[in-house]
Design a protein around this motif. Structure first.
Motif, short mmCIF file in Angstrom:
data_model
loop_
_atom_site.label_atom_id
_atom_site.label_comp_id
_atom_site.label_asym_id
_atom_site.label_seq_id
_atom_site.Cartn_x
_atom_site.Cartn_y
_atom_site.Cartn_z
N SER A 77 -5.04 0.25 -4.01
CA SER A 77 -4.34 1.37 -3.36
C SER A 77 -4.06 2.48 -4.36
CB SER A 77 -3.02 0.89 -2.75
OG SER A 77 -3.24 -0.20 -1.90
N ALA A 78 -3.62 2.10 -5.57
CA ALA A 78 -3.31 3.10 -6.59
C ALA A 78 -4.57 3.90 -6.96
CB ALA A 78 -2.72 2.42 -7.83
N LEU A 79 -5.69 3.20 -7.09
CA LEU A 79 -6.96 3.85 -7.43
C LEU A 79 -7.34 4.87 -6.36
CD1 LEU A 79 -9.63 3.85 -9.13
CD2 LEU A 79 -10.42 2.03 -7.66
N ILE A 80 -7.19 4.47 -5.10
CA ILE A 80 -7.57 5.36 -3.98
C ILE A 80 -6.66 6.59 -3.95
CG2 ILE A 80 -7.61 5.54 -1.46
CD1 ILE A 80 -8.25 2.45 -1.51
N PHE A 81 -5.35 6.36 -4.00
CA PHE A 81 -4.42 7.49 -3.87
C PHE A 81 -4.50 8.43 -5.06
CE2 PHE A 81 -2.70 6.64 0.10
CZ PHE A 81 -2.40 5.30 0.24
N LYS A 82 -4.64 7.88 -6.25
CA LYS A 82 -4.72 8.71 -7.45
C LYS A 82 -5.95 9.63 -7.40
CE LYS A 82 -4.45 8.42 -12.48
NZ LYS A 82 -3.11 8.83 -12.84
N SER A 83 -7.10 9.06 -7.04
CA SER A 83 -8.33 9.86 -6.97
C SER A 83 -8.18 11.00 -5.97
CB SER A 83 -9.52 9.00 -6.54
OG SER A 83 -9.73 7.96 -7.43
N ASN A 84 -7.62 10.66 -4.80
CA ASN A 84 -7.52 11.67 -3.75
C ASN A 84 -6.48 12.74 -4.07
OD1 ASN A 84 -9.22 11.13 -1.18
ND2 ASN A 84 -8.62 9.13 -1.91
N ILE A 85 -5.35 12.33 -4.60
CA ILE A 85 -4.31 13.32 -4.93
C ILE A 85 -4.82 14.28 -6.01
CG2 ILE A 85 -2.05 13.60 -6.05
CD1 ILE A 85 -1.17 11.06 -4.56
N GLN A 86 -5.49 13.72 -6.99
CA GLN A 86 -6.01 14.58 -8.07
C GLN A 86 -7.08 15.53 -7.54
OE1 GLN A 86 -7.19 11.97 -11.30
NE2 GLN A 86 -5.16 12.12 -12.21
N LYS A 87 -7.90 15.05 -6.63
CA LYS A 87 -8.97 15.89 -6.08
C LYS A 87 -8.39 16.99 -5.19
CE LYS A 87 -13.50 16.35 -5.83
NZ LYS A 87 -14.31 16.46 -7.03
N ILE A 88 -7.47 16.61 -4.31
CA ILE A 88 -6.93 17.57 -3.34
C ILE A 88 -6.11 18.66 -4.05
CG2 ILE A 88 -5.24 17.83 -1.46
CD1 ILE A 88 -6.19 15.04 -0.49
N ILE A 96 0.85 -1.20 0.00
CA ILE A 96 0.00 0.00 0.00
C ILE A 96 0.89 1.25 0.00
CG2 ILE A 96 -1.71 1.31 1.33
CD1 ILE A 96 -2.78 -1.43 2.33
N VAL A 97 1.92 1.25 0.83
CA VAL A 97 2.83 2.39 0.88
C VAL A 97 3.57 2.55 -0.45
CG1 VAL A 97 4.95 3.25 1.97
CG2 VAL A 97 3.13 2.34 3.39
N GLY A 98 3.97 1.42 -1.04
CA GLY A 98 4.64 1.45 -2.34
C GLY A 98 3.74 2.06 -3.41
N ALA A 99 2.45 1.70 -3.38
CA ALA A 99 1.50 2.26 -4.34
C ALA A 99 1.36 3.76 -4.11
CB ALA A 99 0.14 1.57 -4.19
N ALA A 100 1.29 4.17 -2.84
CA ALA A 100 1.14 5.60 -2.52
C ALA A 100 2.33 6.39 -3.06
CB ALA A 100 1.02 5.79 -1.01
N CYS A 142 -5.13 -13.81 -1.97
CA CYS A 142 -4.99 -12.57 -2.73
C CYS A 142 -3.52 -12.28 -3.02
CB CYS A 142 -5.61 -11.42 -1.95
SG CYS A 142 -5.58 -9.84 -2.82
N SER A 143 -3.23 -11.94 -4.25
CA SER A 143 -1.84 -11.62 -4.61
C SER A 143 -1.61 -10.11 -4.49
CB SER A 143 -1.53 -12.08 -6.03
OG SER A 143 -2.17 -11.24 -6.96
N TYR A 144 -0.36 -9.70 -4.62
CA TYR A 144 0.02 -8.31 -4.40
C TYR A 144 -0.64 -7.36 -5.38
CZ TYR A 144 2.95 -8.33 -8.56
OH TYR A 144 3.37 -8.38 -9.86
N ILE A 145 -0.90 -7.83 -6.59
CA ILE A 145 -1.34 -6.92 -7.66
C ILE A 145 -2.71 -6.32 -7.37
CG2 ILE A 145 -2.35 -8.71 -9.17
CD1 ILE A 145 -0.28 -5.81 -10.45
N PHE A 146 -3.60 -7.12 -6.75
CA PHE A 146 -4.93 -6.60 -6.43
C PHE A 146 -4.84 -5.50 -5.36
CE2 PHE A 146 -9.37 -6.51 -6.48
CZ PHE A 146 -9.90 -6.63 -5.21
N ILE A 147 -4.03 -5.73 -4.35
CA ILE A 147 -3.85 -4.72 -3.30
C ILE A 147 -3.23 -3.46 -3.90
CG2 ILE A 147 -2.70 -4.21 -1.10
CD1 ILE A 147 -4.89 -6.32 -0.85
N GLU A 185 -11.70 1.74 -1.32
CA GLU A 185 -11.44 1.81 0.12
C GLU A 185 -12.22 0.76 0.88
OE1 GLU A 185 -12.18 5.85 0.91
OE2 GLU A 185 -10.18 6.45 0.29
N PHE A 186 -13.47 0.54 0.48
CA PHE A 186 -14.26 -0.50 1.15
C PHE A 186 -13.59 -1.86 1.00
CE2 PHE A 186 -17.75 -2.77 2.84
CZ PHE A 186 -17.94 -3.88 2.04
N LEU A 187 -13.24 -2.21 -0.24
CA LEU A 187 -12.63 -3.53 -0.49
C LEU A 187 -11.31 -3.68 0.26
CD1 LEU A 187 -13.26 -4.05 -4.32
CD2 LEU A 187 -14.36 -5.25 -2.42
N LEU A 188 -10.50 -2.63 0.24
CA LEU A 188 -9.19 -2.70 0.88
C LEU A 188 -9.33 -2.84 2.40
CD1 LEU A 188 -6.16 -2.59 0.21
CD2 LEU A 188 -6.23 -0.13 0.58
#
Lengths: 184, 114
Positions: free
Chosen positions: A151-162, A12-16, A142-147, B102-105
């Motif tokens: 994480s990438a989806l969450i951080f990208k959306s938030n960084i772009q919004k903020i 998660i940190v790596g994705a961030a 679950c493998s690493y790629i799904f996590i 976020e929910f899934l994670l």
């Protein structure tokens, strides 16, 4: 099966970090430039004009003139949108390369390792992502790629919004309401 | 601060706007507030689903139903926004990707640990 949650958090940190660096690269190459800001301003002006014109559309009177005006504005917006897509091409390519390098680097270490347990059994398309590189029949592994993707989806959306990096919203096409005036 | 583009001078002002029932706000301000509030709700629902040991696709469908229901309630009932000011599709899709992620994670992490 022992799952080290620290490894999951590391992904998660790596994705961030990866997404943050990618957005920083995009900002440096594209978003901070005056011509990009000018283009955004022009698109927003055209979209405002389009929405106002659409609101005042009267079907019975002067319909053809208003339709023509709306078609002209729509064409202008599409042209500006194309110009924006072209401007962002280099930064998109840089971000894609960065993502590939990050995913491969993480993948070399986490290949074959179960980093989490899903609380649901994914359907077959999603299995290609959640169970990628894992042995065994348990589809809730679950493998690493799904996590990483989540994480990438969450951080990208938030960084772009903020930081206001989303770009102007179109009144039509993906992410915007469809124009109802020109439907057959 | 980019949020200034949508009329917010500071994070504090943005927070107080999110919690207030001001119906004079612009649709952009409302959508921005909804974006972040929806994510907080998604994290809370993920924590709840994880600690309650909920499993299966029905949990995801339940989350989607609750998330969209919350969006409708927050905009049209809590903030008392006029239904002509903002379209239903806009409020249902604002921040949907991030909130599902976020929910899934959160759900997966709690399920893994618990």
């Amino acid at each position: 099966m022992d799952i080290n949650i620290g490894e999951t958090l590391f992904i998660i940190v790596g994705a961030a970090i990866s997404i943050s660096v990618g957005e920083l690269v995009s900002w440096f190459l594209v978003y901070r430039n005056a011509d990009y800001k000018d283009l955004v301003s022009r698109i927003e002006t055209a979209v405002t004009k389009y929405n106002k014109e659409k609101e005042s559309f009267v079907k019975e009177t002067n319909a053809k003139n208003q339709e023509k005006r709306l078609a002209q504005i729509e064409s202008q917006i599409k042209g500006l949108n194309y110009e924006m897509t072209f401007k962002k091409m280099i930064s998109n390519a840089a971000v894609a390369i960065l993502s590939i390098v990050t995913i491969n680097s993480i993948g070399n270490y986490y290949s074959g390792i179960v980093v989490a347990k899903l609380a649901f059994e994914p359907f077959w398309i999603l299995q290609q992502i959640t169970h990628r590189g894992l042995n065994g029949e348990d589809l809730t592994d679950c493998s690493y790629i799904f996590i990483y993707i989540l994480s990438a989806l969450i951080f990208k959306s938030n960084i772009q919004k903020i930081f206001g990096l989303e770009g102007p919203k179109m009144p039509f096409g993906p992410g915007g309401p469809q124009p109802s005036l020109f439907k057959q | 601060m980019p949020l200034k583009k949508e009329g917010f001078q500071s994070v504090g002002e943005f927070l107080s706007f999110s919690l207030s029932t001001d119906d004079q706000a612009s649709s952009d301000q409302i959508k921005t507030a909804l974006f972040f509030v929806r994510q907080i709700v998604s994290v809370l629902l993920g924590l709840a689903a994880g600690f309650l040991h909920l499993q299966g696709i029905l949990t995801i469908l339940g989350f989607l139903f609750l998330s969209m229901g919350f969006s409708y309630y927050y905009v049209f009932k809590y903030k008392q926004v006029d239904e002509d000011k903002i379209e239903n599709t806009e409020i249902y899709t604002e921040g949907l990707g991030a909130s599902v992620g976020e929910f899934l994670l959160t759900w997966t992490l709690i399920h893994t640990v618990a």
